[in-house]
Design a protein around this motif. Structure first.
Motif, PDB file in Angstrom:
ATOM      1  N   THR C  46       0.837  -1.198   0.000  1.00  0.00           N
ATOM      2  CA  THR C  46       0.000   0.000   0.000  1.00  0.00           C
ATOM      3  C   THR C  46       0.879   1.258   0.000  1.00  0.00           C
ATOM      4  O   THR C  46       0.487   2.281  -0.540  1.00  0.00           O
ATOM      5  N   TYR C  47       2.060   1.144   0.602  1.00  0.00           N
ATOM      6  CA  TYR C  47       2.993   2.275   0.562  1.00  0.00           C
ATOM      7  C   TYR C  47       3.390   2.591  -0.873  1.00  0.00           C
ATOM      8  O   TYR C  47       3.387   3.762  -1.290  1.00  0.00           O
ATOM      9  N   VAL C  48       3.738   1.544  -1.640  1.00  0.00           N
ATOM     10  CA  VAL C  48       4.097   1.759  -3.042  1.00  0.00           C
ATOM     11  C   VAL C  48       2.953   2.449  -3.782  1.00  0.00           C
ATOM     12  O   VAL C  48       3.163   3.436  -4.504  1.00  0.00           O
ATOM     13  N   LEU C  49       1.734   1.959  -3.567  1.00  0.00           N
ATOM     14  CA  LEU C  49       0.577   2.529  -4.269  1.00  0.00           C
ATOM     15  C   LEU C  49       0.415   4.015  -3.935  1.00  0.00           C
ATOM     16  O   LEU C  49       0.290   4.861  -4.833  1.00  0.00           O
ATOM     17  N   SER C  50       0.459   4.343  -2.632  1.00  0.00           N
ATOM     18  CA  SER C  50       0.265   5.743  -2.244  1.00  0.00           C
ATOM     19  C   SER C  50       1.437   6.608  -2.682  1.00  0.00           C
ATOM     20  O   SER C  50       1.258   7.779  -3.058  1.00  0.00           O
ATOM     21  N   PHE C  51       2.655   6.042  -2.653  1.00  0.00           N
ATOM     22  CA  PHE C  51       3.836   6.772  -3.133  1.00  0.00           C
ATOM     23  C   PHE C  51       3.653   7.147  -4.602  1.00  0.00           C
ATOM     24  O   PHE C  51       3.887   8.290  -5.006  1.00  0.00           O
ATOM     25  N   VAL C  52       3.217   6.176  -5.400  1.00  0.00           N
ATOM     26  CA  VAL C  52       3.006   6.440  -6.822  1.00  0.00           C
ATOM     27  C   VAL C  52       1.933   7.511  -7.014  1.00  0.00           C
ATOM     28  O   VAL C  52       2.086   8.433  -7.834  1.00  0.00           O
ATOM     29  N   PHE C 152     -14.556   7.590 -12.221  1.00  0.00           N
ATOM     30  CA  PHE C 152     -15.430   6.449 -12.448  1.00  0.00           C
ATOM     31  C   PHE C 152     -14.710   5.137 -12.110  1.00  0.00           C
ATOM     32  O   PHE C 152     -15.307   4.207 -11.588  1.00  0.00           O
ATOM     33  N   ILE C 153     -13.430   5.090 -12.393  1.00  0.00           N
ATOM     34  CA  ILE C 153     -12.682   3.875 -12.052  1.00  0.00           C
ATOM     35  C   ILE C 153     -12.557   3.759 -10.527  1.00  0.00           C
ATOM     36  O   ILE C 153     -12.621   2.666  -9.970  1.00  0.00           O
ATOM     37  N   TYR C 154     -12.383   4.921  -9.839  1.00  0.00           N
ATOM     38  CA  TYR C 154     -12.378   4.881  -8.377  1.00  0.00           C
ATOM     39  C   TYR C 154     -13.702   4.323  -7.859  1.00  0.00           C
ATOM     40  O   TYR C 154     -13.727   3.488  -6.948  1.00  0.00           O
ATOM     41  N   LEU C 155     -14.813   4.809  -8.446  1.00  0.00           N
ATOM     42  CA  LEU C 155     -16.136   4.327  -8.026  1.00  0.00           C
ATOM     43  C   LEU C 155     -16.251   2.826  -8.251  1.00  0.00           C
ATOM     44  O   LEU C 155     -16.784   2.098  -7.404  1.00  0.00           O
ATOM     45  N   LEU C 156     -15.756   2.355  -9.369  1.00  0.00           N
ATOM     46  CA  LEU C 156     -15.758   0.923  -9.670  1.00  0.00           C
ATOM     47  C   LEU C 156     -15.007   0.164  -8.584  1.00  0.00           C
ATOM     48  O   LEU C 156     -15.476  -0.880  -8.098  1.00  0.00           O
ATOM     49  N   GLY C 157     -13.855   0.701  -8.169  1.00  0.00           N
ATOM     50  CA  GLY C 157     -13.065   0.075  -7.114  1.00  0.00           C
ATOM     51  C   GLY C 157     -13.843  -0.007  -5.813  1.00  0.00           C
ATOM     52  O   GLY C 157     -13.836  -1.034  -5.129  1.00  0.00           O
ATOM     53  N   ILE C 158     -14.542   1.088  -5.481  1.00  0.00           N
ATOM     54  CA  ILE C 158     -15.334   1.120  -4.252  1.00  0.00           C
ATOM     55  C   ILE C 158     -16.429   0.060  -4.310  1.00  0.00           C
ATOM     56  O   ILE C 158     -16.680  -0.652  -3.331  1.00  0.00           O
ATOM     57  N   VAL C 175      -5.753   2.971 -12.297  1.00  0.00           N
ATOM     58  CA  VAL C 175      -5.685   4.427 -12.470  1.00  0.00           C
ATOM     59  C   VAL C 175      -4.235   4.904 -12.359  1.00  0.00           C
ATOM     60  O   VAL C 175      -3.767   5.715 -13.170  1.00  0.00           O
ATOM     61  N   ALA C 176      -3.522   4.372 -11.357  1.00  0.00           N
ATOM     62  CA  ALA C 176      -2.125   4.771 -11.170  1.00  0.00           C
ATOM     63  C   ALA C 176      -1.303   4.453 -12.425  1.00  0.00           C
ATOM     64  O   ALA C 176      -0.539   5.293 -12.917  1.00  0.00           O
ATOM     65  N   LEU C 177      -1.480   3.231 -12.967  1.00  0.00           N
ATOM     66  CA  LEU C 177      -0.731   2.840 -14.162  1.00  0.00           C
ATOM     67  C   LEU C 177      -1.090   3.734 -15.354  1.00  0.00           C
ATOM     68  O   LEU C 177      -0.228   4.154 -16.122  1.00  0.00           O
TER      69      LEU C 177
END
Lengths: 198, 198, 198, 198
Positions: C46-52, C152-158, C175-177
């Motif tokens: 999760t650190y990598v994800l938030s760092f990115v 919308f992708i965030y909403l999909l994730g939720i 989304v990050a990628l």
């Protein structure tokens, strides 16, 4: 090599040191004034002391590099050496606080103050050897009475701590007050040599 | 794209990394010198090592971007990649400290050093592909013996850790010392091409 | 009003956010690789994800303000609003980590990502209403497909988190990628209008 | 003495204060929405309040120094004095949070807000005594109604806290909202005296 990035990096490190010390303060567990005093009183007092010290170093650092317009690689390392000792302040301050000013932590705190003072002195020496900036800085610093006196007052504090740790803090407070008194050397020099300010 | 904001951001991140490591140090619970050594001794030693490493990276980073006056988007990411590995130093240093230099944490620390070195190398490669800055940087870096040697010394450290974890730290100290020796390549280059400095 | 201090302050805040997250990582209590995975594995991921994510925001922020040479007071607040949501990343990331990606923390993390995306969009809208900078920025941003798609992708994730929390993270990674893929719009624009770069 | 390094240092300190407060938030131990509210609800609300306050100070600081182009040594210390009180926000906010807004912590928080307001006022007074900048600043600040009113509203909050601690927070929120309303004095002044902006 220009001084701008060295100044930016030093500002960053000093800003963080001055601010993270507050994270080492214990938030009182109960909600009375007496808890604030009992749990955080020593912490707040030592915090003020270390805050003022970092403020003084920032101030002097700021003045010194204002005169310089050119540095070499040895200054980069002399500067990092200074920042190293200053970065230990949160650690030595926290120990002082948690032991409520016991003997050894007071000595260690004094040694930390002393080491930072020596590191600052070394940095100043390195700066004085740089072609154009050097003579200018030597002019401004003059006999540097405060700078030469401070280490001895720190030593006095360390010795007094053996009598009673709290007593040892007094010379440390005295040095801080001595430096807080405005020092107009750099300002006077810059006013007299206006062509340096752009 | 100019380099000023990349430098400011990197300065910020490196300033924070170098400073927050001190928050991971354990303040001794008792107030004797032996407590300082027992509770914080390993922590202080590993802190010094990581402090020096971050200082070296800041120093080299500073030199490299002094040559550049133009960067592209790929450099931004190569730079963030380097900062990512450096940002793990407080974590891997703390593990090394808390286990008092056990086998696995020593290996992990070495891998972290290795990954940062590779990330720096990649950043340097990206910079070398930029039109005007590239050839200039290639000129300055030359055969980059230190840069090419370091990963192998890290690997040696990782291998030595299997014999005895403390032994593994020696090559890591050696690399740090190797880089501490002043490297005048950039300064010499800038002196020879004074028109680059403004 | 010039943009330099807003950029410096934002750089500072983003540099700190990206770095303090590492302080929330649990240092493993034992010294085996399995402890690293068990105690810190989820935290590191999760650190990598938030760092990115913070890296992406810094990158986009950097690009957006490179075009601007003038801002007004509303931009200062829209920028602080964005920094507010980004400043919660260490908190929501730590909760995600400590519950090993449970349902509610995943939703809260997604809502945090969503709120930051909306705040960035609002900031962009404010910037687009500034006299000279606005039209230029509108030109560069174009139809802003990525910016419009991300929420919308965030909403999909939720939504996916309700099926299985870990699944919900996949769209966040996507989304990050998507943003990591270099976006040459600003660079292309600046290359075409070289007079903007000084 | 130019203002750039003072601004950089202040930006650094404010950026860190605004960001480290999030480290004082308790990450909920369980993974339900009710845990988020119960463990972190008060913390999140007081975090928002302190975040907005630091944001306001940064904003006003930014505006004030935009007018100045020259400062003296007394301003450096008046500025550090302001930063000192602001640096206590994470501490007083954390106490407010952990006692769930008890009487004494609310008073202490109010006193902290009051002390920062007074420190800002003192800084402004010092700035007003500087040759060229002073008259200009006096022009811009005008009767400074907000600045003069704020301390009294803080005092009202401190008094109301004796009735019911939560009530005391209302005036603190009111002051924040009062300052959030855009204040176009500096912008109007700069627009009218365009020669100041470079």
């Amino acid at each position: 090599m220009s001084t701008s990035r060295l100044e930016a990096f030093s500002d960053g490190v000093l800003a963080i040191i001055i601010t993270v010390m507050v994270l080492e303060l214990h938030v009182p567990e109960q909600d009375h004034f007496s808890d604030l005093w009992h749990d955080s009183g020593v912490g707040l007092l030592t915090y003020v002391l270390s805050f003022v010290y970092i403020g003084i170093y920032w101030n002097n650092h700021h003045h010194m590099f204002q005169i310089a317009d050119y540095i070499d690689g040895s200054v980069l390392w002399a500067n990092l050496h200074l920042l190293f000792w200053l970065s230990l302040y949160p650690f030595t301050t926290a120990w002082l606080d948690e032991t409520k000013v016991a003997l050894t932590p007071t000595i260690v705190y004094g040694v930390n103050l002393l080491a930072a003072a020596v590191a600052y002195y070394v940095l100043q020496l390195r700066m004085m050897r740089i072609p154009v900036t050097g003579p200018r800085l030597r002019d401004v610093v003059g006999n540097d009475l405060k700078g030469k006196l401070s280490p001895f007052i720190y030593l006095l504090g360390i010795l007094l701590a053996f009598v009673e740790p709290w007593l040892g803090l007094i010379p440390f407070v005295v040095v801080a007050l001595m430096w807080l008194v405005p020092d107009r050397r750099v300002e006077r020099y810059l006013a007299a040599h206006q062509e340096l300010t752009d």
